[in-house]
Design a protein around this motif. Structure first.
Motif, PDB file in Angstrom:
ATOM      1  N   GLY A  47      -6.713  -7.908 -15.221  1.00 53.24           N
ATOM      2  CA  GLY A  47      -6.851  -6.671 -14.256  1.00 53.24           C
ATOM      3  C   GLY A  47      -6.780  -7.197 -12.888  1.00 53.24           C
ATOM      4  N   PHE A  48      -7.513  -8.410 -12.670  1.00 51.72           N
ATOM      5  CA  PHE A  48      -7.464  -9.036 -11.453  1.00 51.72           C
ATOM      6  C   PHE A  48      -6.001  -9.512 -11.054  1.00 51.72           C
ATOM      7  CE2 PHE A  48      -7.925 -13.213  -9.120  1.00 51.72           C
ATOM      8  CZ  PHE A  48      -8.643 -12.658  -7.891  1.00 51.72           C
ATOM      9  N   LEU A  49      -5.380 -10.213 -11.907  1.00 50.23           N
ATOM     10  CA  LEU A  49      -3.817 -10.354 -11.684  1.00 50.23           C
ATOM     11  C   LEU A  49      -3.191  -9.385 -11.304  1.00 50.23           C
ATOM     12  CD1 LEU A  49      -3.363 -13.295 -14.545  1.00 50.23           C
ATOM     13  CD2 LEU A  49      -3.740 -13.725 -12.229  1.00 50.23           C
ATOM     14  N   VAL A  50      -3.240  -8.302 -11.984  1.00 53.49           N
ATOM     15  CA  VAL A  50      -2.439  -7.127 -11.858  1.00 53.49           C
ATOM     16  C   VAL A  50      -2.835  -6.568 -10.245  1.00 53.49           C
ATOM     17  CG1 VAL A  50      -1.901  -4.756 -12.242  1.00 53.49           C
ATOM     18  CG2 VAL A  50      -2.077  -6.530 -14.107  1.00 53.49           C
ATOM     19  N   TYR A  51      -3.979  -6.895 -10.090  1.00 51.20           N
ATOM     20  CA  TYR A  51      -4.562  -6.290  -8.573  1.00 51.20           C
ATOM     21  C   TYR A  51      -3.868  -6.992  -7.653  1.00 51.20           C
ATOM     22  CZ  TYR A  51      -7.540  -6.138  -4.630  1.00 51.20           C
ATOM     23  OH  TYR A  51      -8.085  -5.978  -3.294  1.00 51.20           O
ATOM     24  N   LYS A  52      -3.919  -8.489  -7.649  1.00 47.20           N
ATOM     25  CA  LYS A  52      -3.503  -9.471  -6.917  1.00 47.20           C
ATOM     26  C   LYS A  52      -2.131  -9.333  -6.842  1.00 47.20           C
ATOM     27  CE  LYS A  52      -5.491 -12.322  -4.927  1.00 47.20           C
ATOM     28  NZ  LYS A  52      -6.092 -12.149  -3.719  1.00 47.20           N
ATOM     29  N   LEU A  53      -1.298  -9.255  -7.831  1.00 52.18           N
ATOM     30  CA  LEU A  53       0.025  -9.016  -7.680  1.00 52.18           C
ATOM     31  C   LEU A  53       0.662  -7.809  -7.057  1.00 52.18           C
ATOM     32  CD1 LEU A  53       1.085 -10.296 -11.379  1.00 52.18           C
ATOM     33  CD2 LEU A  53       1.750 -11.417  -9.177  1.00 52.18           C
ATOM     34  N   SER A  54      -0.252  -6.681  -7.391  1.00 48.48           N
ATOM     35  CA  SER A  54      -0.045  -5.504  -6.635  1.00 48.48           C
ATOM     36  C   SER A  54      -0.100  -5.501  -5.187  1.00 48.48           C
ATOM     37  CB  SER A  54      -0.689  -4.359  -7.361  1.00 48.48           C
ATOM     38  OG  SER A  54      -0.713  -4.190  -8.774  1.00 48.48           O
ATOM     39  N   LYS A  55      -1.214  -6.193  -4.818  1.00 49.58           N
ATOM     40  CA  LYS A  55      -1.393  -6.233  -3.346  1.00 49.58           C
ATOM     41  C   LYS A  55      -0.302  -7.152  -2.795  1.00 49.58           C
ATOM     42  CE  LYS A  55      -5.218  -7.943  -0.164  1.00 49.58           C
ATOM     43  NZ  LYS A  55      -6.335  -8.626  -0.215  1.00 49.58           N
ATOM     44  N   PHE A  56       0.045  -8.377  -3.472  1.00 49.59           N
ATOM     45  CA  PHE A  56       1.036  -9.309  -2.995  1.00 49.59           C
ATOM     46  C   PHE A  56       2.364  -8.422  -2.736  1.00 49.59           C
ATOM     47  CE2 PHE A  56       4.426 -12.407  -3.734  1.00 49.59           C
ATOM     48  CZ  PHE A  56       4.048 -13.492  -2.726  1.00 49.59           C
ATOM     49  N   TYR A  57       2.755  -7.735  -3.735  1.00 50.42           N
ATOM     50  CA  TYR A  57       4.125  -7.205  -3.261  1.00 50.42           C
ATOM     51  C   TYR A  57       3.907  -5.862  -2.744  1.00 50.42           C
ATOM     52  CZ  TYR A  57       6.022 -10.505  -6.485  1.00 50.42           C
ATOM     53  OH  TYR A  57       6.520 -11.753  -7.097  1.00 50.42           O
ATOM     54  N   TYR A  58       2.826  -5.309  -2.589  1.00 48.97           N
ATOM     55  CA  TYR A  58       2.682  -4.138  -1.818  1.00 48.97           C
ATOM     56  C   TYR A  58       2.877  -4.678  -0.364  1.00 48.97           C
ATOM     57  CZ  TYR A  58       0.515  -0.617   1.274  1.00 48.97           C
ATOM     58  OH  TYR A  58       0.316   0.593   2.158  1.00 48.97           O
ATOM     59  N   GLN A  59       2.290  -5.938   0.226  1.00 51.09           N
ATOM     60  CA  GLN A  59       2.427  -6.530   1.439  1.00 51.09           C
ATOM     61  C   GLN A  59       3.977  -6.989   1.652  1.00 51.09           C
ATOM     62  OE1 GLN A  59       1.234 -10.754   1.872  1.00 51.09           O
ATOM     63  NE2 GLN A  59       0.027 -10.033   3.556  1.00 51.09           N
ATOM     64  N   TYR A  60       4.507  -7.353   0.417  1.00 51.46           N
ATOM     65  CA  TYR A  60       5.830  -7.801   0.531  1.00 51.46           C
ATOM     66  C   TYR A  60       6.864  -6.358   1.058  1.00 51.46           C
ATOM     67  CZ  TYR A  60      10.771  -8.671  -0.595  1.00 51.46           C
ATOM     68  OH  TYR A  60      12.060  -8.778  -1.072  1.00 51.46           O
ATOM     69  N   TYR A  61       6.718  -5.219   0.520  1.00 50.41           N
ATOM     70  CA  TYR A  61       7.638  -4.219   0.784  1.00 50.41           C
ATOM     71  C   TYR A  61       7.068  -3.655   1.989  1.00 50.41           C
ATOM     72  CZ  TYR A  61       9.746  -4.569  -3.941  1.00 50.41           C
ATOM     73  OH  TYR A  61      10.410  -4.924  -5.074  1.00 50.41           O
ATOM     74  N   SER A  62       6.259  -3.890   2.420  1.00 51.98           N
ATOM     75  CA  SER A  62       5.581  -3.251   3.869  1.00 51.98           C
ATOM     76  C   SER A  62       5.846  -4.043   4.921  1.00 51.98           C
ATOM     77  CB  SER A  62       4.270  -2.888   3.832  1.00 51.98           C
ATOM     78  OG  SER A  62       3.177  -4.326   3.690  1.00 51.98           O
TER      79      SER A  62
END
Length: 393
Positions: A47-62
């Motif tokens: 869950g932590f990895l999914v959260y960090k990956l989601s946050k990382f790629y959300y930042q990338y696309y923004s």
């Protein structure tokens, strides 16, 4: 009433049975708890990895577009970024290629840290005119140079130091003494070249060019007539050394700065340190709020910044000038002709630049063609801001 009688052996067997049963139940419970614990840990980790990956790629696309990054390593595997870091060709060209592909504003990830690069001059002017983009990153290297101008974060101290350092540099650049220092350093270096290498022989000029600019800045900063033995740390390996070297250099420059107070004369400014002291005294006498930030430690760091900003960039630019004159001898002849016509045998002066348009054009074209520092010092957004249509956190 039914009475049950057990022999001694039967009781022993019954107790052993219960003990074995308890051990089995305990082992089963331990296995169950261990399996449940590891399952919980794995779920939390996933869950932590999914959260960090989601946050990382959300930042990338923004953020502004750029090469697709991977967690932790960022764009290290990117072909264009490898051209910047490994330098198979000049890195200014690689940045231009990325700008053609992704536009004038693009994002490159160094590890997990996104860096937004602006290649359009008009957009860059708009960004640099806003205080919200005037911050500096807090990292190990920046902490070693935090009291100066180059790496200090935005604030009242930075604004006061920048104003004083800029004014001092402008005033000293117009000083006739600087012209004499440049001529003296060049003459001594040429004499040394002839003595060591001899005439009409090919030489490697890198070390001599480095010596010229080191002496010019040492003389300009500390009024020293020859190469300073105490400045032995200012060599090509200085960037590879640790914080102890930075501390020693800072202490050395601070000590030399304070020595200027002993024989300081407001009517005669010997060097850059005297110019900074004069600016400090003016701020104090006029009662400016900025005077509180003009401490000796911070002013001496302005001298420190001048060494790091001046020696390496000037040296590399001069190497490109020599290389281009070698490749284009017709330009070298035209440069020589203009200097001999406009200046002659006298010493060159600051105002001669206006009389030598071809020389100035040659220097400007060299800076454009081979910009030794196409990436400026990184800025940090102080608040959520806008660059074009993009929101920068």
């Amino acid at each position: 009433m039914l009475q049950l009688r057990f022999s001694q052996s039967s009781l022993m067997q019954l107790r052993q049975f219960h003990a074995i049963s308890d051990q089995c139940n305990c082992a089963f419970c331990n296995r169950y708890i261990t399996r449940y614990l590891w399952t919980t840990i794995l779920c939390l980790l996933l869950g932590f990895l999914v959260y960090k990956l989601s946050k990382f790629y959300y930042q990338y696309y923004s953020l502004p577009p750029g090469p697709f990054p991977l967690p932790i390593i960022g764009n290290m595997l990117c072909k264009l970024l490898n051209k910047i870091t490994i330098l198979p060709k000049f890195w200014d060209d690689s940045i231009r290629e990325m700008a053609k592909k992704y536009g004038p504003i693009f994002t490159v990830y160094f590890g997990n840290n996104p860096q937004i690069i602006i290649t359009d001059a008009d957009i860059a002017r708009q960004v640099f005119s806003k205080n919200e983009f005037s911050g500096r990153f807090h990292n190990y290297f920046a902490s070693l140079l935090a009291n100066g101008v180059a790496m200090a974060d935005f604030g009242h101290s930075w604004k006061a130091l920048r104003r004083v350092a800029h004014m001092a540099a402008m005033n000293y650049s117009m000083n006739e003494k600087l012209e004499n220092i440049v001529v003296d350093c060049v003459d001594k270096t040429v004499e040394l070249m002839l003595e060591r290498e001899g005439p009409d022989k090919p030489i490697k000029p890198n070390d001599y060019i480095y010596m010229i600019f080191l002496n010019i800045l040492a003389n300009s900063a500390f009024n020293e007539k020859e190469y300073l033995k105490s400045l032995k740390w200012f060599d090509r390996k200085v960037y590879e050394k640790k914080s102890k070297v930075f501390s020693e250099m800072r202490e050395l420059i601070l000590k030399k700065f304070k020595l200027h107070y002993i024989d300081y004369n407001p009517n005669f400014q010997r060097d850059f340190c005297d110019t900074l002291i004069e600016a400090k005294n003016v701020a104090i006498n006029e009662g400016r709020k900025s005077a509180d930030y003009l401490t000796d430690d911070r002013l001496s760091m302005c001298v420190f910044d001048m060494f790091f900003a001046g020696i390496e960039t000037s040296e590399i630019t001069f190497q490109w000038l020599l290389l281009l004159m070698t490749y284009y001898p017709e330009m070298q002849n035209r440069l020589k002709q203009e200097i001999e016509t406009k200046i002659g045998n006298r010493l060159p002066r600051h105002q001669d630049r206006q009389q030598c348009p071809y020389v100035m054009a040659f220097i400007a074209e060299t800076l454009r063609f081979r910009n030794v520092l196409p990436l400026g010092l990184p800025h940090k957004s102080m608040v959520d801001s806008k660059i074009g249509n993009y929101t920068i956190p």
